[in-house]
Design an enzyme around this catalytic site. Sequence first.
Site, mmCIF file in Angstrom:
data_model
loop_
_atom_site.group_PDB
_atom_site.id
_atom_site.type_symbol
_atom_site.label_atom_id
_atom_site.label_comp_id
_atom_site.label_asym_id
_atom_site.label_seq_id
_atom_site.Cartn_x
_atom_site.Cartn_y
_atom_site.Cartn_z
ATOM 1 N N HIS A 7 54.012 -27.543 39.470
ATOM 2 C CA HIS A 7 53.213 -27.362 40.686
ATOM 3 C C HIS A 7 52.036 -26.432 40.382
ATOM 4 O O HIS A 7 52.227 -25.312 39.901
ATOM 5 C CB HIS A 7 54.121 -26.759 41.757
ATOM 6 C CG HIS A 7 53.524 -26.645 43.107
ATOM 7 N ND1 HIS A 7 53.495 -27.682 44.016
ATOM 8 C CD2 HIS A 7 52.927 -25.597 43.735
ATOM 9 C CE1 HIS A 7 52.925 -27.287 45.136
ATOM 10 N NE2 HIS A 7 52.564 -26.013 44.994
ATOM 11 N N ASP A 65 48.769 -24.598 41.940
ATOM 12 C CA ASP A 65 48.163 -24.155 43.197
ATOM 13 C C ASP A 65 46.696 -23.810 43.004
ATOM 14 O O ASP A 65 46.369 -22.821 42.358
ATOM 15 C CB ASP A 65 48.893 -22.908 43.699
ATOM 16 C CG ASP A 65 50.292 -23.224 44.190
ATOM 17 O OD1 ASP A 65 50.417 -23.994 45.158
ATOM 18 O OD2 ASP A 65 51.257 -22.714 43.591
ATOM 19 N N MET A 101 44.578 -26.047 47.991
ATOM 20 C CA MET A 101 44.424 -25.207 49.187
ATOM 21 C C MET A 101 42.938 -24.860 49.272
ATOM 22 O O MET A 101 42.522 -23.722 49.028
ATOM 23 C CB MET A 101 45.306 -23.958 49.061
ATOM 24 C CG MET A 101 46.767 -24.260 49.309
ATOM 25 S SD MET A 101 47.852 -22.941 48.782
ATOM 26 C CE MET A 101 48.035 -23.362 47.067
ATOM 27 N N MET A 144 54.909 -26.782 54.263
ATOM 28 C CA MET A 144 54.793 -25.394 53.783
ATOM 29 C C MET A 144 55.854 -24.545 54.481
ATOM 30 O O MET A 144 55.998 -24.605 55.712
ATOM 31 C CB MET A 144 53.402 -24.835 54.089
ATOM 32 C CG MET A 144 52.301 -25.335 53.173
ATOM 33 S SD MET A 144 52.604 -25.136 51.405
ATOM 34 C CE MET A 144 52.717 -23.355 51.228
ATOM 35 N N PHE A 200 49.761 -17.116 48.879
ATOM 36 C CA PHE A 200 50.379 -16.134 47.986
ATOM 37 C C PHE A 200 51.796 -16.545 47.610
ATOM 38 O O PHE A 200 52.515 -17.121 48.439
ATOM 39 C CB PHE A 200 50.442 -14.753 48.667
ATOM 40 C CG PHE A 200 49.079 -14.228 49.008
ATOM 41 C CD1 PHE A 200 48.341 -13.499 48.082
ATOM 42 C CD2 PHE A 200 48.509 -14.507 50.250
ATOM 43 C CE1 PHE A 200 47.066 -13.053 48.395
ATOM 44 C CE2 PHE A 200 47.230 -14.063 50.564
ATOM 45 C CZ PHE A 200 46.503 -13.342 49.639
ATOM 46 N N GLY A 201 52.173 -16.209 46.380
ATOM 47 C CA GLY A 201 53.561 -16.406 45.961
ATOM 48 C C GLY A 201 54.395 -15.226 46.447
ATOM 49 O O GLY A 201 53.864 -14.226 46.943
ATOM 50 N N GLY A 202 55.689 -15.359 46.315
ATOM 51 C CA GLY A 202 56.589 -14.244 46.581
ATOM 52 C C GLY A 202 56.813 -13.897 48.040
ATOM 53 O O GLY A 202 57.301 -12.807 48.348
ATOM 54 N N ASP A 235 57.616 -25.757 49.977
ATOM 55 C CA ASP A 235 56.920 -24.824 49.088
ATOM 56 C C ASP A 235 56.814 -23.452 49.751
ATOM 57 O O ASP A 235 56.173 -23.315 50.795
ATOM 58 C CB ASP A 235 55.525 -25.410 48.811
ATOM 59 C CG ASP A 235 54.674 -24.551 47.896
ATOM 60 O OD1 ASP A 235 55.198 -23.588 47.309
ATOM 61 O OD2 ASP A 235 53.466 -24.859 47.771
ATOM 62 N N GLY A 236 57.437 -22.455 49.092
ATOM 63 C CA GLY A 236 57.330 -21.071 49.547
ATOM 64 C C GLY A 236 58.683 -20.456 49.863
ATOM 65 O O GLY A 236 59.397 -20.951 50.729
ATOM 66 N N GLY A 278 58.277 -20.781 42.782
ATOM 67 C CA GLY A 278 57.446 -19.983 41.883
ATOM 68 C C GLY A 278 58.202 -18.803 41.346
ATOM 69 O O GLY A 278 58.798 -18.860 40.256
ATOM 70 N N SER A 279 58.246 -17.734 42.141
ATOM 71 C CA SER A 279 58.850 -16.495 41.634
ATOM 72 C C SER A 279 60.313 -16.651 41.238
ATOM 73 O O SER A 279 60.735 -16.091 40.230
ATOM 74 C CB SER A 279 58.682 -15.348 42.627
ATOM 75 O OG SER A 279 58.296 -15.792 43.876
HETATM 76 C C1 DX5 Z 1 51.730 -20.483 48.106
HETATM 77 C C2 DX5 Z 1 51.836 -21.549 47.068
HETATM 78 C C3 DX5 Z 1 53.166 -21.655 46.447
HETATM 79 C C4 DX5 Z 1 53.671 -20.430 45.736
HETATM 80 C C5 DX5 Z 1 55.148 -20.396 45.948
HETATM 81 O O1 DX5 Z 1 50.567 -20.652 48.812
HETATM 82 O O2 DX5 Z 1 51.513 -22.809 47.611
HETATM 83 O O3 DX5 Z 1 53.257 -22.794 45.598
HETATM 84 O O4 DX5 Z 1 53.406 -20.395 44.374
HETATM 85 O O5 DX5 Z 1 55.635 -19.223 45.426
HETATM 86 P P1 DX5 Z 1 57.096 -18.664 45.733
HETATM 87 O O6 DX5 Z 1 58.083 -19.681 45.250
HETATM 88 O O7 DX5 Z 1 57.123 -17.402 44.949
HETATM 89 O O8 DX5 Z 1 57.191 -18.443 47.211
HETATM 90 ZN ZN ZN Z 2 51.930 -24.578 46.399
#
Ligand code: DX5
Ligand code: ZN
Length: 220
Positions: free
Chosen positions: A32, A34, A67, A136, A142-144, A174-175, A196-197
Amino acid sequence: MIKFSPSLLAADFSKLESEIKRVEAAGADMLHLDVMDGVFVPNISFGFPVIKSIRKCTDIPFDVHLMITEPGRYIDVVSDAGADIITFHYESCENHLEVINAIKAHGKKACMSVKPKTNAEVLKPYIPYLDMILIMTVEPGFGGQAFIEHTVENMRTAKRLCKEIGREVDIQVDGGINPVTAAVCAEAGANVLVAGSSVFRADDPRKVIDEMRRSAEAAL
Ligand code: DX5
Ligand code: ZN
């Protein structure tokens, strides 16, 4: 079958090739990516030249999450950079069918996404043309972040809309996805999990992916 798409946003950007190989070996089904423009979301990540460069490191399918505002401007370039699946946001443009058609014209899979505050019902007219829907589960950018519980309703809506027209469409989330939320999403109809994280920050990404797979499949 549940599929996993680790989000590169959580990787160590100083060693992208080895980070990609690490999650590939851990059982990722796709990667994935971003792309953020600092306008549609309040953050900037990486762009198409980076995607093009890492395309040389792996054959794993690239799942590109745009995005950005007016994504139609970049379908040519993201396709040429090596995307296999292209996701854009319902909230990012008005010309949804044109964008879907541009993605298809490049032979890529088309996916439309809704943010947590958008009712997934808006996707209804587009479902006949989509290969995947992205629900979503955090505010994009943002991740995390922590999983937003009410997004489960959007998963159920997306699942119902697909069923109503008898179409099998992948439902991605996702998220904030981890072994606990993976089960919640799978139960609500999601079958493609972006993480992600929880995957990239793990000492043993295979263990986390296996754990998510087990808990998601047990919830089906
Ligand atoms: C957030 C992104 C995600 C993000 C998810 O806007 O679209 O893809 O990397 O990260 P985690 O899994 O850490 O929430
Ligand atoms: Zn994403």
